[in-house]
Design an enzyme around this catalytic site. Structure first.
Site, PDB file in Angstrom:
ATOM      1  N   ARG A  59      26.713 -15.857   2.055  1.00  0.00           N
ATOM      2  CA  ARG A  59      27.470 -16.068   3.288  1.00  0.00           C
ATOM      3  C   ARG A  59      26.953 -17.276   4.063  1.00  0.00           C
ATOM      4  O   ARG A  59      27.728 -18.031   4.666  1.00  0.00           O
ATOM      5  CB  ARG A  59      27.440 -14.810   4.159  1.00  0.00           C
ATOM      6  CG  ARG A  59      28.405 -14.881   5.344  1.00  0.00           C
ATOM      7  CD  ARG A  59      28.537 -13.549   6.041  1.00  0.00           C
ATOM      8  NE  ARG A  59      27.273 -13.131   6.656  1.00  0.00           N
ATOM      9  CZ  ARG A  59      27.125 -11.987   7.312  1.00  0.00           C
ATOM     10  NH1 ARG A  59      28.144 -11.140   7.416  1.00  0.00           N
ATOM     11  NH2 ARG A  59      25.961 -11.660   7.836  1.00  0.00           N
TER      12      ARG A  59
ATOM     13  N   LYS B 258      29.603 -17.605  10.114  1.00  0.00           N
ATOM     14  CA  LYS B 258      28.617 -17.091  11.066  1.00  0.00           C
ATOM     15  C   LYS B 258      27.977 -18.288  11.770  1.00  0.00           C
ATOM     16  O   LYS B 258      26.869 -18.718  11.433  1.00  0.00           O
ATOM     17  CB  LYS B 258      27.580 -16.215  10.365  1.00  0.00           C
ATOM     18  CG  LYS B 258      26.802 -15.300  11.319  1.00  0.00           C
ATOM     19  CD  LYS B 258      26.006 -14.271  10.540  1.00  0.00           C
ATOM     20  CE  LYS B 258      25.193 -13.363  11.462  1.00  0.00           C
ATOM     21  NZ  LYS B 258      26.022 -12.497  12.290  1.00  0.00           N
TER      22      LYS B 258
ATOM     23  N   GLU C 125      37.769  -7.900  16.174  1.00  0.00           N
ATOM     24  CA  GLU C 125      36.333  -7.596  16.175  1.00  0.00           C
ATOM     25  C   GLU C 125      35.928  -6.867  17.446  1.00  0.00           C
ATOM     26  O   GLU C 125      36.641  -6.839  18.448  1.00  0.00           O
ATOM     27  CB  GLU C 125      35.509  -8.882  16.003  1.00  0.00           C
ATOM     28  CG  GLU C 125      35.649  -9.501  14.624  1.00  0.00           C
ATOM     29  CD  GLU C 125      34.393 -10.253  14.187  1.00  0.00           C
ATOM     30  OE1 GLU C 125      33.532 -10.535  15.030  1.00  0.00           O
ATOM     31  OE2 GLU C 125      34.287 -10.548  12.986  1.00  0.00           O
TER      32      GLU C 125
END
Length: 343
Positions: free
Chosen positions: A84, A186, A222
C-alpha cells in the site's frame, strides 16, 4: 524528563506519542535508496524548500507489533502495508521504498525497540509508523528528486476512549477527498482535510464524523480516519466501495473473516445514508481503531441507533475477537497473515 518502559502503566495507555529513542532512516538520492539504518533520534533535518513541507508530497503507513502469550512478537499482514505504501508513493510521484526492504526495516526497528512492546494481556500494542517524504530544494510545483523513508514506533492503548464500546457519530457536511483524487492513497492531505469535521463532531459530543461520497452526498464512505462496515438484518457484512476510500487492510481482513469464519455473506458496494434502518450493527475499522462499534449516526435532526448505544452487537464482538485473536496469537489465521519478529 524522558519516559522509560518501566515507568508506564500498560493497561491505561492512551493513543499518544512516546519517544522510544530509536528510529529507522533511509535516503533516496541519485536514483537509488541507501541501505537504511536504526538511528538514536526522533527528529529529522530537511531543506526548508522540501516539497513535503509546501506541496504535501508525502505518504505513510500504520501497523502494530503484538506481544503473544508465549512472549513472541507478531506482525499482522505487514506485506500488505508495504504494497500500500508503494501504491501511495506512486500516487504522489515519490520513489517507492522496496517492499522486501520495507518488511525487513519494520522487523529491524521492532527488534531495536523490544523493551517498548507492551506485555501480553494488557491490550496495548507497539504502533509502527513508516513514512515517506519528498525532500530537497524544490521551489516550483514539481516532485522531489530526493526522498526520506523513516519509521518510528510508540506503545499505544485504545484509539477511542473506552475501547470496545459503542460510540456516537455524526454525518459531516465536509468532504474528505475528491472523486478521482488521492482518497485511496494514505497521504497526509486526506487526514488534514478531516480535522475540521472531526473537531466539529467532538464539540457536539460525538466520537468523530461520518464522511459521505463527495459526488452526491448520499452514500457513506469513511468514518473519520477509519473504514465503515455494517451488518444487515439478514446477516450480510457490508462495507462501502469507492475509488476515494482508503483500502484498509483491516477491512479486507474482516471481509475474509466474516465470510470464512463467521459464515456471513459479504458485500462491497453502496451504503446509502437514508437506508440505515437496513442494518442492525455497524462499526469503524482500521489499524488504529481495530473495531469501534457505532452506537448511532446523527444527520441533522435525524438519529439512527443500531444494535445499542451501550452494548456491543454480537457479530461485531465476534469479528473483533477473531481479528484480535489472530493478531495476538490466540487463534490460527490464514496462511501468511502473521510474520514473527525474530530476536
Amino acid at each position: 524528563m524522558s519516559v522509560k518502559p518501566q515507568d508506564l502503566n500498560w493497561e491505561t495507555l492512551g493513543f499518544g506519542y512516546i519517544n522510544t529513542g530509536k528510529s529507522f532512516r533511509a535516503y533516496y538520492k541519485d536514483g537509488k535508496w541507501s541501505e537504511g539504518q536504526v538511528v538514536e533520534a526522533n527528529t529529522i533535518t530537511i531543506s526548508e524548500a522540501s516539497p513535503a513541507v509546501h506541496l504535501g508530497q508525502q505518504c505513510f503507513e500504520g501497523l502494530k507489533a503484538y506481544r503473544t502469550k508465549d512472549g513472541s512478537v507478531n506482525l499482522f499482514r505487514v506485506d500488505e502495508n508495504a504494497k500500500r505504501l508503494a501504491r501511495s508513493a506512486d500516487q504522489v510521484m515519490l520513489p517507492p521504498y522496496p517492499e522486501e526492504a520495507f518488511v525487513e526495516a519494520v522487523k529491524e526497528i521492532v527488534r531495536a525497540n523490544e523493551e517498548w512492546i507492551p506485555p501480553y494481556g494488557t491490550g496495548a500494542t507497539l504502533y509502527i509508523r513508516p513514512f515517506l517524504i519528498g525532500v530537497g530544494d524544490i521551489v516550483g510545483v514539481s516532485p522531489a528528486s530526493e526522498a526520506l523513508f523513516g519509521i518510528y514506533v510508540t506503545p499505544v492503548g485504545a484509539y477511542f476512549k473506552g475501547g470496545l464500546q459503542p460510540a456516537p457519530f455524526m454525518v459531516s457536511e465536509y468532504d474528505r477527498a475528491a472523486p478521482r483524487g488521492t482518497g485511496s492513497a494514505k497521504v497526509g492531505g486526506n487526514y488534514a482535510s478531516s480535522f475540521k469535521a472531526g473537531k466539529e463532531a467532538q464539540v457536539h459530543n460525538f466520537a468523530d464524523s461520518i464522511f459521505l461520497d463527495p459526488a452526491t452526498h448520499t452514500k457513506i464512505e469513511e468514518v473519520g480516519a477509519a473504514n465503515f462496515f455494517a451488518i444487515t438484518e439478514d446477516d450480510v457484512f457490508v462495507t462501502p466501495k469507492s475509488p476515494s476510500i482508503l483500502p484498509s487492510i483491516t477491512k479486507y481482513s474482516l471481509l475474509h473473516l466474516a465470510e470464512h469464519v463467521l459464515g456471513l455473506e459479504t458485500f462491497e458496494g453502496d451504503v446509502f445514508i437514508d437506508q440505515l434502518d437496513h442494518y442492525k450493527e455497524a462499526g469503524a475499522m482500521g489499524t488504529a481503531a481495530v473495531i469501534t462499534p457505532i452506537g448511532s449516526i446523527t444527520q441533522g435532526d435525524k438519529k439512527h441507533v443500531f444494535y445499542s448505544e451501550t452494548e456491543v452487537g454480537p457479530l461485531t464482538r465476534a469479528l473483533y475477537d477473531e481479528l484480535t485473536g489472530i493478531q495476538f496469537g490466540e487463534k490460527e489465521g490464514p496462511e501468511g497473515w502473521i510474520q514473527k519478529v525474530e530476536f
